[in-house]
Design a protein around this motif. Structure first.
Motif, PDB file in Angstrom:
ATOM      1  N   ASP A 165       0.853  -1.184   0.000  1.00  0.00           N
ATOM      2  CA  ASP A 165       0.000   0.000   0.000  1.00  0.00           C
ATOM      3  C   ASP A 165       0.891   1.236   0.000  1.00  0.00           C
ATOM      4  O   ASP A 165       1.795   1.379   0.832  1.00  0.00           O
ATOM      5  CB  ASP A 165      -0.902  -0.008   1.239  1.00  0.00           C
ATOM      6  N   GLU A 166       0.653   2.175  -0.924  1.00  0.00           N
ATOM      7  CA  GLU A 166       1.535   3.329  -1.073  1.00  0.00           C
ATOM      8  C   GLU A 166       1.540   4.217   0.169  1.00  0.00           C
ATOM      9  O   GLU A 166       2.575   4.771   0.539  1.00  0.00           O
ATOM     10  CB  GLU A 166       1.131   4.145  -2.302  1.00  0.00           C
ATOM     11  N   THR A 167       0.392   4.353   0.804  1.00  0.00           N
ATOM     12  CA  THR A 167       0.335   5.195   2.003  1.00  0.00           C
ATOM     13  C   THR A 167       1.200   4.609   3.109  1.00  0.00           C
ATOM     14  O   THR A 167       1.969   5.321   3.773  1.00  0.00           O
ATOM     15  CB  THR A 167      -1.122   5.328   2.492  1.00  0.00           C
ATOM     16  N   VAL A 168       1.088   3.294   3.307  1.00  0.00           N
ATOM     17  CA  VAL A 168       1.904   2.621   4.324  1.00  0.00           C
ATOM     18  C   VAL A 168       3.383   2.718   3.957  1.00  0.00           C
ATOM     19  O   VAL A 168       4.236   3.005   4.807  1.00  0.00           O
ATOM     20  CB  VAL A 168       1.476   1.150   4.465  1.00  0.00           C
ATOM     21  N   ALA A 169       3.696   2.482   2.677  1.00  0.00           N
ATOM     22  CA  ALA A 169       5.087   2.533   2.233  1.00  0.00           C
ATOM     23  C   ALA A 169       5.681   3.918   2.445  1.00  0.00           C
ATOM     24  O   ALA A 169       6.827   4.065   2.894  1.00  0.00           O
ATOM     25  CB  ALA A 169       5.175   2.134   0.756  1.00  0.00           C
ATOM     26  N   THR A 170       4.910   4.953   2.138  1.00  0.00           N
ATOM     27  CA  THR A 170       5.395   6.329   2.305  1.00  0.00           C
ATOM     28  C   THR A 170       5.676   6.634   3.769  1.00  0.00           C
ATOM     29  O   THR A 170       6.722   7.198   4.109  1.00  0.00           O
ATOM     30  CB  THR A 170       4.357   7.327   1.757  1.00  0.00           C
ATOM     31  N   THR A 171       4.756   6.249   4.633  1.00  0.00           N
ATOM     32  CA  THR A 171       4.940   6.504   6.069  1.00  0.00           C
ATOM     33  C   THR A 171       6.163   5.758   6.593  1.00  0.00           C
ATOM     34  O   THR A 171       6.981   6.318   7.340  1.00  0.00           O
ATOM     35  CB  THR A 171       3.685   6.072   6.844  1.00  0.00           C
ATOM     36  N   ALA A 172       6.300   4.480   6.199  1.00  0.00           N
ATOM     37  CA  ALA A 172       7.428   3.676   6.671  1.00  0.00           C
ATOM     38  C   ALA A 172       8.756   4.227   6.165  1.00  0.00           C
ATOM     39  O   ALA A 172       9.725   4.355   6.921  1.00  0.00           O
ATOM     40  CB  ALA A 172       7.252   2.224   6.223  1.00  0.00           C
ATOM     41  N   ALA A 173       8.814   4.568   4.857  1.00  0.00           N
ATOM     42  CA  ALA A 173      10.055   5.092   4.280  1.00  0.00           C
ATOM     43  C   ALA A 173      10.449   6.413   4.933  1.00  0.00           C
ATOM     44  O   ALA A 173      11.621   6.642   5.241  1.00  0.00           O
ATOM     45  CB  ALA A 173       9.894   5.262   2.773  1.00  0.00           C
ATOM     46  N   THR A 174       9.477   7.276   5.165  1.00  0.00           N
ATOM     47  CA  THR A 174       9.764   8.558   5.803  1.00  0.00           C
ATOM     48  C   THR A 174      10.330   8.369   7.195  1.00  0.00           C
ATOM     49  O   THR A 174      11.321   9.003   7.586  1.00  0.00           O
ATOM     50  CB  THR A 174       8.489   9.423   5.866  1.00  0.00           C
ATOM     51  N   SER A 175       9.714   7.480   7.960  1.00  0.00           N
ATOM     52  CA  SER A 175      10.190   7.228   9.326  1.00  0.00           C
ATOM     53  C   SER A 175      11.592   6.637   9.331  1.00  0.00           C
ATOM     54  O   SER A 175      12.447   7.034  10.127  1.00  0.00           O
ATOM     55  CB  SER A 175       9.219   6.277  10.045  1.00  0.00           C
ATOM     56  N   LEU A 176      11.850   5.710   8.412  1.00  0.00           N
ATOM     57  CA  LEU A 176      13.163   5.059   8.374  1.00  0.00           C
ATOM     58  C   LEU A 176      14.257   6.023   7.943  1.00  0.00           C
ATOM     59  O   LEU A 176      15.372   6.002   8.477  1.00  0.00           O
ATOM     60  CB  LEU A 176      13.114   3.856   7.430  1.00  0.00           C
ATOM     61  N   LEU A 177      13.959   6.879   6.963  1.00  0.00           N
ATOM     62  CA  LEU A 177      14.976   7.803   6.466  1.00  0.00           C
ATOM     63  C   LEU A 177      15.284   8.918   7.456  1.00  0.00           C
ATOM     64  O   LEU A 177      16.253   9.668   7.269  1.00  0.00           O
ATOM     65  CB  LEU A 177      14.539   8.392   5.119  1.00  0.00           C
TER      66      LEU A 177
END
Length: 333
Positions: A198-210
């Motif tokens: 899911d793009e929304t989940v992926a965006t949130t996860a990537a932002t937090s990790l970076l």
């Protein structure tokens, strides 16, 4: 508690052993009864090779077994099963004294006749009789009371076939740090990839990790990841410019400025350098660099100064050529 007073449930050990002996006789009778049903069904409709001749009869196998099932008050599925089990166990190889009909049915899944007939005679270690779970273990089927880790995993998979149940179980397991710690790195990556479709989940996860410097540093060592980030930054800048030109009330007043991509990239590069220096230099407080470290920093500062002079010349004159010394310096020679 003495052996005489020991109880199993609500009965004494002695009475329990009496009940077991009585019920073993009942189970043996039931086993023989099930085999009798199978033998008679087999007599009415012998097993045939797939695609083999049906013979001179108006009845199909299905019709014959359905009529027999109706006449004796059983389901067609039960009659079919007893017929098949009887065909796998000729009378001389049946062992009702040590294996129930259910055990015979499980062991019937052993394809090779000789292996099947020998298997029933080899009792599970330390046991006087076969149990259903022992038979299922022998043929690789799911057991009712799982013991080994793999059996427990299989039981969990069976219970979690419903997607909602599987989702709830997975969520609960992932909340347990000791469970997550035992998952391999490769499997963790697969889980993250699956959950971030899911793009929304992926965006949130990537932002937090970076936001984690160590993660961002390692991620940017991947050429593809670095290219995608740079591409996303350029695309975001392009969209921001288009949005500004389309919606900003001051856009008409600044349209006369030559805002080429090169101009914007140059401004962005200068801004990035200043911002990075602003974050990094304060970290040198109370720290003394050694001679080698100072030499390296001074060399890079010289390259920066030369680059800034080159930028000013290009901006003021439009000439972007550089002399050989500057070219060598920028290459680190």
């Amino acid at each position: 508690m003495t052996e005489e007073n020991e109880k199993v449930g609500s009965v004494s050990q002695f009475r329990y052993e009496q009940i077991v002996a009585e019920l073993r006789d009942v189970v043996e009778q039931q086993t023989r009864g099930q085999f009798t049903i199978g033998d008679r069904a087999l007599e009415i409709e012998p097993m045939r090779q797939r695609g083999g001749p049906v013979g001179e009869t108006e009845w199909t196998v299905e019709e014959s077994l359905a009529r027999l099932a109706d006449d004796i008050g059983l389901s067609v599925a039960t009659v079919k099963t007893t017929r098949w089990v009887a065909s796998r166990w000729p009378k001389e190889h049946r062992q009702p004294n040590i294996a129930s009909y259910t055990v015979h049915r499980s062991l019937a899944n052993i394809e090779d006749d000789a292996e099947r007939f020998a298997a029933v005679l080899v009792l599970p270690e330390g046991k006087p009789r076969w149990t259903t779970d022992d038979a299922n273990r022998r043929v690789g089927q799911q057991v009712e009371t799982p013991v080994t880790p793999q059996e427990k995993v299989t039981a969990i998979h069976s219970l979690a076939q419903d997607e909602e149940v599987a989702a709830a179980v997975t969520t609960d397991f992932l909340k347990r740090p000791q469970v997550a710690a035992k998952v391999s790195a490769e499997d963790k990556v697969r889980v993250v990839e699956e959950f971030t479709r899911d793009e929304t989940v992926a965006t949130t996860a990537a932002t937090s990790l970076l936001r984690r410097p160590d993660v961002a540093f390692k991620a940017m060592s991947d050429d593809t990841a670095r290219f995608q980030v740079n591409h996303a930054q350029n695309e975001r800048s392009r969209q921001a410019r288009e949005d500004f030109e389309r919606t900003s009330p001051v856009a008409p007043a600044v349209r006369h400025i030559d805002r080429t991509v090169e101009f914007l990239d140059l401004v962005t590069a200068c801004h990035s350098f200043v911002a990075a220096a602003g974050r990094t230099v304060p970290g040198l407080r109370d720290r003394t660099l050694n001679d080698d470290e100072r030499t390296i920093v001074h060399e890079n500062v010289a390259r920066v100064r030369a680059t800034l002079d080159w930028i000013e010349t290009a901006v003021d004159t439009g000439q972007v050529d550089m002399d050989d010394e500057l070219a060598r310096m920028l290459k680190g020679e």
